[in-house]
Design a protein around this motif. Structure first.
Motif, PDB file in Angstrom:
ATOM      1  N   PRO A 153      10.791   8.372   9.451  1.00  0.00           N
ATOM      2  CA  PRO A 153       9.382   8.155   9.788  1.00  0.00           C
ATOM      3  C   PRO A 153       8.412   8.700   8.742  1.00  0.00           C
ATOM      4  O   PRO A 153       7.361   8.110   8.510  1.00  0.00           O
ATOM      5  N   LEU A 154       8.757   9.799   8.111  1.00  0.00           N
ATOM      6  CA  LEU A 154       7.867  10.359   7.086  1.00  0.00           C
ATOM      7  C   LEU A 154       7.817   9.467   5.843  1.00  0.00           C
ATOM      8  O   LEU A 154       6.750   9.264   5.259  1.00  0.00           O
ATOM      9  N   ILE A 155       8.965   8.928   5.451  1.00  0.00           N
ATOM     10  CA  ILE A 155       8.993   8.000   4.316  1.00  0.00           C
ATOM     11  C   ILE A 155       8.216   6.737   4.672  1.00  0.00           C
ATOM     12  O   ILE A 155       7.427   6.229   3.881  1.00  0.00           O
ATOM     13  N   ALA A 156       8.431   6.223   5.885  1.00  0.00           N
ATOM     14  CA  ALA A 156       7.724   5.014   6.326  1.00  0.00           C
ATOM     15  C   ALA A 156       6.211   5.245   6.301  1.00  0.00           C
ATOM     16  O   ALA A 156       5.452   4.402   5.797  1.00  0.00           O
ATOM     17  N   ALA A 157       5.765   6.374   6.820  1.00  0.00           N
ATOM     18  CA  ALA A 157       4.327   6.695   6.804  1.00  0.00           C
ATOM     19  C   ALA A 157       3.829   6.842   5.374  1.00  0.00           C
ATOM     20  O   ALA A 157       2.738   6.372   5.028  1.00  0.00           O
ATOM     21  N   GLY A 158       4.636   7.486   4.532  1.00  0.00           N
ATOM     22  CA  GLY A 158       4.257   7.640   3.129  1.00  0.00           C
ATOM     23  C   GLY A 158       4.124   6.311   2.415  1.00  0.00           C
ATOM     24  O   GLY A 158       3.207   6.107   1.612  1.00  0.00           O
ATOM     25  N   VAL A 159       5.025   5.382   2.723  1.00  0.00           N
ATOM     26  CA  VAL A 159       4.963   4.052   2.112  1.00  0.00           C
ATOM     27  C   VAL A 159       3.713   3.322   2.573  1.00  0.00           C
ATOM     28  O   VAL A 159       3.013   2.702   1.771  1.00  0.00           O
ATOM     29  N   ILE A 160       3.401   3.406   3.868  1.00  0.00           N
ATOM     30  CA  ILE A 160       2.187   2.754   4.381  1.00  0.00           C
ATOM     31  C   ILE A 160       0.951   3.334   3.707  1.00  0.00           C
ATOM     32  O   ILE A 160       0.078   2.601   3.234  1.00  0.00           O
ATOM     33  N   ILE A 161       0.868   4.649   3.642  1.00  0.00           N
ATOM     34  CA  ILE A 161      -0.295   5.297   3.022  1.00  0.00           C
ATOM     35  C   ILE A 161      -0.376   4.958   1.535  1.00  0.00           C
ATOM     36  O   ILE A 161      -1.444   4.646   1.015  1.00  0.00           O
ATOM     37  N   ALA A 162       0.759   5.014   0.852  1.00  0.00           N
ATOM     38  CA  ALA A 162       0.765   4.722  -0.587  1.00  0.00           C
ATOM     39  C   ALA A 162       0.341   3.288  -0.871  1.00  0.00           C
ATOM     40  O   ALA A 162      -0.460   3.037  -1.783  1.00  0.00           O
ATOM     41  N   THR A 163       0.849   2.337  -0.094  1.00  0.00           N
ATOM     42  CA  THR A 163       0.474   0.946  -0.357  1.00  0.00           C
ATOM     43  C   THR A 163      -0.944   0.653   0.100  1.00  0.00           C
ATOM     44  O   THR A 163      -1.640  -0.160  -0.519  1.00  0.00           O
ATOM     45  N   ALA A 164      -1.414   1.324   1.157  1.00  0.00           N
ATOM     46  CA  ALA A 164      -2.808   1.143   1.585  1.00  0.00           C
ATOM     47  C   ALA A 164      -3.758   1.646   0.498  1.00  0.00           C
ATOM     48  O   ALA A 164      -4.724   0.961   0.137  1.00  0.00           O
ATOM     49  N   THR A 165      -3.475   2.824  -0.047  1.00  0.00           N
ATOM     50  CA  THR A 165      -4.341   3.346  -1.105  1.00  0.00           C
ATOM     51  C   THR A 165      -4.165   2.553  -2.396  1.00  0.00           C
ATOM     52  O   THR A 165      -5.117   2.388  -3.162  1.00  0.00           O
ATOM     53  N   THR A 166      -2.965   2.030  -2.627  1.00  0.00           N
ATOM     54  CA  THR A 166      -2.742   1.182  -3.805  1.00  0.00           C
ATOM     55  C   THR A 166      -3.588  -0.078  -3.725  1.00  0.00           C
ATOM     56  O   THR A 166      -4.245  -0.463  -4.694  1.00  0.00           O
ATOM     57  N   ASP A 167      -3.597  -0.716  -2.560  1.00  0.00           N
ATOM     58  CA  ASP A 167      -4.409  -1.924  -2.419  1.00  0.00           C
ATOM     59  C   ASP A 167      -5.891  -1.609  -2.470  1.00  0.00           C
ATOM     60  O   ASP A 167      -6.669  -2.404  -3.001  1.00  0.00           O
ATOM     61  N   ALA A 168      -6.293  -0.466  -1.936  1.00  0.00           N
ATOM     62  CA  ALA A 168      -7.696  -0.063  -2.048  1.00  0.00           C
ATOM     63  C   ALA A 168      -8.073   0.100  -3.525  1.00  0.00           C
ATOM     64  O   ALA A 168      -9.134  -0.360  -3.965  1.00  0.00           O
ATOM     65  N   ALA A 169      -7.198   0.726  -4.289  1.00  0.00           N
ATOM     66  CA  ALA A 169      -7.451   0.884  -5.729  1.00  0.00           C
ATOM     67  C   ALA A 169      -7.490  -0.470  -6.425  1.00  0.00           C
ATOM     68  O   ALA A 169      -8.312  -0.699  -7.320  1.00  0.00           O
ATOM     69  N   TYR A 170      -6.641  -1.404  -6.010  1.00  0.00           N
ATOM     70  CA  TYR A 170      -6.624  -2.740  -6.607  1.00  0.00           C
ATOM     71  C   TYR A 170      -7.935  -3.478  -6.321  1.00  0.00           C
ATOM     72  O   TYR A 170      -8.491  -4.140  -7.207  1.00  0.00           O
ATOM     73  N   VAL A 171      -8.430  -3.360  -5.089  1.00  0.00           N
ATOM     74  CA  VAL A 171      -9.706  -3.996  -4.749  1.00  0.00           C
ATOM     75  C   VAL A 171     -10.833  -3.388  -5.589  1.00  0.00           C
ATOM     76  O   VAL A 171     -11.689  -4.113  -6.113  1.00  0.00           O
ATOM     77  N   MET A 172     -10.824  -2.073  -5.735  1.00  0.00           N
ATOM     78  CA  MET A 172     -11.856  -1.418  -6.547  1.00  0.00           C
ATOM     79  C   MET A 172     -11.729  -1.822  -8.019  1.00  0.00           C
ATOM     80  O   MET A 172     -12.728  -2.030  -8.702  1.00  0.00           O
ATOM     81  N   PHE A 173     -10.487  -1.955  -8.504  1.00  0.00           N
ATOM     82  CA  PHE A 173     -10.250  -2.417  -9.876  1.00  0.00           C
ATOM     83  C   PHE A 173     -10.820  -3.815 -10.063  1.00  0.00           C
ATOM     84  O   PHE A 173     -11.547  -4.088 -11.022  1.00  0.00           O
ATOM     85  N   THR A 174     -10.513  -4.705  -9.135  1.00  0.00           N
ATOM     86  CA  THR A 174     -11.002  -6.079  -9.234  1.00  0.00           C
ATOM     87  C   THR A 174     -12.518  -6.124  -9.188  1.00  0.00           C
ATOM     88  O   THR A 174     -13.153  -6.868  -9.952  1.00  0.00           O
ATOM     89  N   SER A 175     -13.112  -5.323  -8.335  1.00  0.00           N
ATOM     90  CA  SER A 175     -14.573  -5.259  -8.253  1.00  0.00           C
ATOM     91  C   SER A 175     -15.176  -4.790  -9.578  1.00  0.00           C
ATOM     92  O   SER A 175     -16.170  -5.338 -10.044  1.00  0.00           O
ATOM     93  N   ALA A 176     -14.550  -3.797 -10.192  1.00  0.00           N
ATOM     94  CA  ALA A 176     -15.041  -3.297 -11.482  1.00  0.00           C
ATOM     95  C   ALA A 176     -14.883  -4.347 -12.575  1.00  0.00           C
ATOM     96  O   ALA A 176     -15.758  -4.500 -13.435  1.00  0.00           O
TER      97      ALA A 176
END
Length: 95
Positions: A8-31
């Motif tokens: 469960p900790l790895i699963a939560a970590g993967v969700i958080i990591a990919t959520a923040t990764t996509d947030a960074a990607y959206v911000m990158f695209t916006s920039a």
């Protein structure tokens, strides 16, 4: 041989990591769309750093790909929600 056991900790970590990764990607695209070089380069490097955790985690067990997909969806949705907070103009739609 692989197992279907999920940490469960790895699963939560993967969700958080990919959520923040996509947030960074959206911000990158916006920039990039705004033609802001420094923020685009910064967001790009953050994007790659964040994605490494998810990639390393789910390459050992393919089941984590589902958690990566869920995190990706959450990150993009939430970031787009807060990135475009200004309401659309009132009146008829442009022709």
């Amino acid at each position: 041989m692989w197992s279907m056991q999920i940490d469960p900790l790895i699963a939560a970590g993967v969700i958080i990591a990919t959520a923040t990764t996509d947030a960074a990607y959206v911000m990158f695209t916006s920039a990039v769309v705004s033609r802001r070089r420094m923020p685009a380069a910064t967001w790009s490097s953050i994007w790659y750093l964040l994605s490494s955790f998810a990639v390393i985690s789910y390459t050992n067990n393919w089941v984590y790909v589902a958690f990566a997909a869920a995190g990706s969806w959450i990150g993009a949705y939430v970031t787009m929600t807060f990135l475009h907070r200004t309401p659309p103009p009132l009146g008829p739609a442009p022709q």
